[in-house]
Enzyme design. Structure first.
Site, PDB file in Angstrom:
ATOM      1  N   TRP A 131       0.798  -1.216   0.000  1.00 11.37           N
ATOM      2  CA  TRP A 131       0.000   0.000   0.000  1.00 11.37           C
ATOM      3  C   TRP A 131       0.837   1.275   0.000  1.00 11.37           C
ATOM      4  O   TRP A 131       0.312   2.350  -0.280  1.00 11.37           O
ATOM      5  CB  TRP A 131      -0.895   0.028   1.249  1.00 11.37           C
ATOM      6  CG  TRP A 131      -0.131  -0.301   2.511  1.00 11.37           C
ATOM      7  CD1 TRP A 131      -0.058  -1.521   3.126  1.00 11.37           C
ATOM      8  CD2 TRP A 131       0.721   0.581   3.264  1.00 11.37           C
ATOM      9  NE1 TRP A 131       0.775  -1.445   4.226  1.00 11.37           N
ATOM     10  CE2 TRP A 131       1.264  -0.171   4.338  1.00 11.37           C
ATOM     11  CE3 TRP A 131       1.063   1.929   3.158  1.00 11.37           C
ATOM     12  CZ2 TRP A 131       2.135   0.376   5.277  1.00 11.37           C
ATOM     13  CZ3 TRP A 131       1.942   2.482   4.080  1.00 11.37           C
ATOM     14  CH2 TRP A 131       2.458   1.697   5.131  1.00 11.37           C
ATOM     15  N   LYS A 155      -2.695  -8.606  -7.253  1.00 14.95           N
ATOM     16  CA  LYS A 155      -3.316  -8.692  -5.929  1.00 14.95           C
ATOM     17  C   LYS A 155      -2.716  -7.552  -5.116  1.00 14.95           C
ATOM     18  O   LYS A 155      -1.583  -7.619  -4.655  1.00 14.95           O
ATOM     19  CB  LYS A 155      -3.007 -10.045  -5.257  1.00 14.95           C
ATOM     20  CG  LYS A 155      -3.262 -10.080  -3.739  1.00 14.95           C
ATOM     21  CD  LYS A 155      -4.690  -9.779  -3.375  1.00 14.95           C
ATOM     22  CE  LYS A 155      -4.890  -9.821  -1.855  1.00 14.95           C
ATOM     23  NZ  LYS A 155      -4.483  -8.559  -1.182  1.00 14.95           N
ATOM     24  N   HIS A 156      -3.477  -6.466  -4.992  1.00 14.77           N
ATOM     25  CA  HIS A 156      -2.988  -5.289  -4.282  1.00 14.77           C
ATOM     26  C   HIS A 156      -3.390  -5.379  -2.807  1.00 14.77           C
ATOM     27  O   HIS A 156      -4.244  -6.185  -2.418  1.00 14.77           O
ATOM     28  CB  HIS A 156      -3.578  -4.028  -4.912  1.00 14.77           C
ATOM     29  CG  HIS A 156      -2.624  -2.878  -4.959  1.00 14.77           C
ATOM     30  ND1 HIS A 156      -1.672  -2.656  -3.975  1.00 14.77           N
ATOM     31  CD2 HIS A 156      -2.464  -1.868  -5.869  1.00 14.77           C
ATOM     32  CE1 HIS A 156      -0.986  -1.564  -4.277  1.00 14.77           C
ATOM     33  NE2 HIS A 156      -1.427  -1.072  -5.413  1.00 14.77           N
ATOM     34  N   ALA A 157      -2.770  -4.542  -1.987  1.00 13.93           N
ATOM     35  CA  ALA A 157      -3.157  -4.441  -0.585  1.00 13.93           C
ATOM     36  C   ALA A 157      -4.619  -4.005  -0.512  1.00 13.93           C
ATOM     37  O   ALA A 157      -5.051  -3.100  -1.232  1.00 13.93           O
ATOM     38  CB  ALA A 157      -2.260  -3.443   0.137  1.00 13.93           C
ATOM     39  N   SER A 158      -5.378  -4.627   0.369  1.00 17.43           N
ATOM     40  CA  SER A 158      -6.812  -4.350   0.439  1.00 17.43           C
ATOM     41  C   SER A 158      -7.101  -2.910   0.833  1.00 17.43           C
ATOM     42  O   SER A 158      -8.137  -2.350   0.453  1.00 17.43           O
ATOM     43  CB  SER A 158      -7.484  -5.311   1.428  1.00 17.43           C
ATOM     44  OG  SER A 158      -6.922  -5.181   2.720  1.00 17.43           O
ATOM     45  N   GLU A 229      10.989  -8.300  -3.149  1.00 18.41           N
ATOM     46  CA  GLU A 229      11.556  -7.095  -2.542  1.00 18.41           C
ATOM     47  C   GLU A 229      10.897  -6.968  -1.182  1.00 18.41           C
ATOM     48  O   GLU A 229       9.708  -6.667  -1.077  1.00 18.41           O
ATOM     49  CB  GLU A 229      11.293  -5.872  -3.422  1.00 18.41           C
ATOM     50  CG  GLU A 229      12.155  -4.674  -3.051  1.00 18.41           C
ATOM     51  CD  GLU A 229      11.458  -3.734  -2.099  1.00 18.41           C
ATOM     52  OE1 GLU A 229      11.659  -3.891  -0.873  1.00 18.41           O
ATOM     53  OE2 GLU A 229      10.725  -2.853  -2.557  1.00 18.41           O
ATOM     54  N   LEU A 230      11.689  -7.225  -0.134  1.00 19.91           N
ATOM     55  CA  LEU A 230      11.110  -7.467   1.188  1.00 19.91           C
ATOM     56  C   LEU A 230      11.474  -6.411   2.226  1.00 19.91           C
ATOM     57  O   LEU A 230      11.500  -6.685   3.414  1.00 19.91           O
ATOM     58  CB  LEU A 230      11.539  -8.857   1.676  1.00 19.91           C
ATOM     59  CG  LEU A 230      11.237  -9.999   0.705  1.00 19.91           C
ATOM     60  CD1 LEU A 230      11.711 -11.323   1.263  1.00 19.91           C
ATOM     61  CD2 LEU A 230       9.761 -10.049   0.353  1.00 19.91           C
TER      62      LEU A 230
END
Length: 452
Positions: A131, A155-158, A229-230
């Site tokens: 996000w 699949k994006h952050a809700s 990428e964490l």
């Protein structure tokens, strides 16, 4: 049917409710993308790059509305949101101009009549995105991936579902065929099934180390490539000869950009003793002058964090560090999702502010005596996304490049991503690269062709 709600972190009011798609609808979307790939992979590079140029144009046309949406959904100051969209247009322009050269067959002289490497798309690529930069994180993946001939599902952050919906609309409005880029409003427990589906050929994730390990485990079990990428625990080395007059604004902003919610932000400041006291005072002076306010205000440089729970997490990391001996120098006030820019000193290994990624506007300041100590502490982290150093002795810094284990080393500048340069980390910050030529090569089949 399950739903998700987006919430304005500044007003604490619900923005919109979205319905999550069913498993049947999800399978239909994946099949639509797979069918589209059979056509899209044969579309010429010239046509693909023309569409990408149109995306760049639409981004600029819509930058104010997209920035407002980010301000509402995750609290990004609107001027920083506009800059984010302009950067998205830049990455589109970069690949529109360079993809043809990057993807051209590479001739190799062998004993064959002709031999070369052909760069062919893989198919459908899944992107799991965070996000904090709702458009940039997606566009730096999508621009090269689609231009290479792949199709993509997001699949994006809700919490930024509105941004996710707008991203699909952006590509379709630019003229991309339906199915080329699709947003999936799905629950977390559907992700494993998506990755396991044979239609999905590879996965890219920007997120936490925990999420990265889980995605890598599922993908590995299904023999699918991942780019991860964490996050980072970036060190900022400030040596005695650093020109604070020239660089203190950059050094401070390296921590506080995006309300401190950046993977590449400076998080541990390793400051040599001779300038330590001056550095603290000048750092404090900078953040005291930041305008604080509503994310939609053009005057606001600092606003709220993306949610109250995220601010609470940062508050807890500070509390635990102070219980172990860290000292409050400035700030540390929280009101719901707002967290005051904060300076903590006497930070040591074993404290959350040293060992963990702190995703908020908190600067951990560590006094060091020597250059060697600074470089040693810089790499004393399980994460390895980027490091920066401020010094007038640039030649010495260049000779020490190999001492920095991270994926990037910036001298007299804050760590930042640039479409022209590869971006990614080492150690627990992940693997693989985004951007530049390396980024477009992550999701292609490097095929050997041999004719005799």
């Amino acid at each position: 049917m399950k739903t998700i709600k987006t919430k304005n972190p500044y007003t604490q009011k619900t923005i919109k409710e979205y319905q999550l798609i069913t498993d049947d609808a999800l399978n239909d979307k994946l099949k639509q993308g797979e069918a589209q790939f059979q056509h899209w992979k044969s579309v010429s590079i010239k046509k693909r790059t023309k569409l990408l140029t149109r995306v760049a144009e639409l981004l600029i046309e819509r930058k104010e509305s997209y920035a407002k949406l980010m301000a509402e959904e995750m609290g990004k100051p609107i001027t920083q949101g506009i800059a984010e969209i302009e950067k998205c247009a830049w990455v589109c322009d970069f690949y529109a101009k360079n993809a043809g050269d990057f993807l051209a067959d590479q001739l190799i002289e062998t004993d064959a009549s002709e031999s070369f490497i052909s760069y062919d798309p893989l198919g459908m690529i899944l992107a799991v995105m965070p996000w904090n930069y709702p458009f940039w994180q997606v566009m730096r993946f999508a621009a090269p991936t689609l231009t290479a001939g792949n199709v993509a599902v997001l699949k994006h952050a809700s919490s930024v579902a509105g941004c996710a919906v707008e991203l699909q609309k952006l590509f379709e409005d630019a003229g991309y065929p339906k199915g080329c880029f699709q947003t999936l409003l799905v629950d977390h427990n559907q992700i494993e099934d998506i990755i396991s589906n044979p239609i999905i050929k590879a996965v890219t994730l920007t997120g936490s180390e925990v999420a990265g390990r889980k995605i890598a485990e599922i993908a590995g079990k299904n023999l699918k490539k991942t780019v991860l990428e964490l996050g980072g625990n970036n060190a900022c080395i400030v040596l005695n000869d650093a020109n604070l007059d020239e660089h203190i604004e950059t050094i401070t902003w390296a921590r506080m950009q995006n309300n401190g919610q950046s993977c590449i932000a400076a998080k541990r400041f390793l400051v040599q003793s001779e300038i330590y006291d001056e550095f603290l005072e000048r750092f404090k002076s900078e953040i005291e002058n930041y305008n604080v306010g509503n994310p939609t205000s053009e005057d606001a440089k600092i606003t709220c964090m993306a949610s109250e729970s995220l601010a609470e997490e940062v508050e807890e990391q500070v509390k635990k560090s102070m219980a172990k001996g860290a000292t409050l120098f400035y700030g540390n006030e929280r009101q719901t999702a707002y967290y005051q820019p904060t300076i903590i000193t006497d930070v040591k290994k074993g404290m959350p502010l040293f060992d963990e990624e702190v995703f908020g506007p908190v600067a951990a300041i560590i006094k060091v005596e020597t250059k060697d100590e600074a470089y040693q502490l810089s790499s004393d982290s399980k994460l390895g996304l980027g490091a920066m150093i401020f010094t007038e002795d640039v030649e010495d810094a260049k000779h020490r490049i190999s001492e920095i284990e991270d994926g990037a080393f910036f001298i007299n500048e804050m760590v930042k991503s640039d479409p022209r340069l590869p971006f990614g980390g080492t150690k627990a910050s992940g693997y693989g690269r985004e951007l530049s030529k390396e980024g477009i090569m992550e999701f292609v089949n490097k095929k050997t062709v041999y004719l005799k």
